[in-house]
Design a protein around this motif. Sequence first.
Motif, short mmCIF file in Angstrom:
data_model
loop_
_atom_site.label_atom_id
_atom_site.label_comp_id
_atom_site.label_asym_id
_atom_site.label_seq_id
_atom_site.Cartn_x
_atom_site.Cartn_y
_atom_site.Cartn_z
N ASP A 44 0.83 -1.20 0.00
CA ASP A 44 0.00 0.00 0.00
C ASP A 44 0.87 1.26 0.00
N THR A 45 1.94 1.22 0.79
CA THR A 45 2.89 2.33 0.85
C THR A 45 4.27 1.75 1.13
N VAL A 54 14.19 -10.10 6.16
CA VAL A 54 12.78 -9.81 5.89
C VAL A 54 11.92 -10.50 6.96
N ARG A 55 10.97 -9.74 7.51
CA ARG A 55 10.03 -10.29 8.49
C ARG A 55 8.60 -10.02 8.03
N MET A 56 7.71 -10.94 8.36
CA MET A 56 6.30 -10.80 8.04
C MET A 56 5.52 -10.74 9.34
N THR A 62 -4.42 -6.60 6.89
CA THR A 62 -3.15 -6.03 6.43
C THR A 62 -2.00 -6.69 7.17
N VAL A 63 -0.95 -7.04 6.43
CA VAL A 63 0.26 -7.55 7.05
C VAL A 63 1.39 -6.56 6.77
N TYR A 115 -5.03 -7.38 2.01
CA TYR A 115 -5.67 -8.46 1.26
C TYR A 115 -7.06 -8.70 1.85
N LEU A 116 -7.78 -9.64 1.25
CA LEU A 116 -9.19 -9.86 1.62
C LEU A 116 -9.98 -8.57 1.51
N PHE A 117 -9.79 -7.90 0.33
CA PHE A 117 -10.51 -6.66 0.03
C PHE A 117 -10.26 -5.57 1.08
#
Length: 215
Positions: free
Chosen positions: A104-105, A148-150, A125-126, A119-121
């Motif tokens: 998104d940004t 990288v981390r999620m 958000t992750v 996601y899921l409309f």
Amino acid sequence: MPSPSDTDRPADAVAVAQQYLSRERSLSGLLVAVVVTVFLGTYVLTSLLPAILIAIILLVILRAPLLKPHGTARLRSDATPETVRASFEGPTPPVLAFQWGVADTVTVENGTVVYPISYLFGLRTVDVTVRTETERTSDGDTRVELEVRMSGQPWATYTATITEGGDGTIVDITYESDRRFGLRYLLQQIILNRYRNEALEAQGYTVVDRDSRVQ
């Protein structure tokens, strides 16, 4: 490290990442449709309990953490080693185009790059976060490590060794996943392989060699 706006992301690479996202979401929808179809078919032929069991088994097969991807790649760029180093150290590292390209940004918070991905409309958000470390090797090359981390959990580590190649710059990349994936990952890889080199080429890199494996 500056905080870039959306216009600072390489537009051609963003377009490739968006194409990948569209195909990946279509695949996810197809998998859901397959599970639902099998569930309904089993229910019609038998009863509710066997249908539920079959659906659970299919979901476990697709999502059970069995596979740990890793691999290497060699890239070539006409840019100088300093320019390549800056691109890997910056907020939009070339190898993470499928993260920042669909985010998104892109922001920077206390030296950590953050990519919020909805996601899921937009219902969920992750946050993908990236921390970068740079060092000089004993051979005088530059090594950039991307952690990288999620959502705060370890996801993957990329290490890029940047070498002057005479008529350009060579980047040797090693990739190691920090988590395991289900068999669904293999289907996603089919789509990813279609777009991965294209995303790098859109940023001025030629893929000389690549070796991807799972364990």
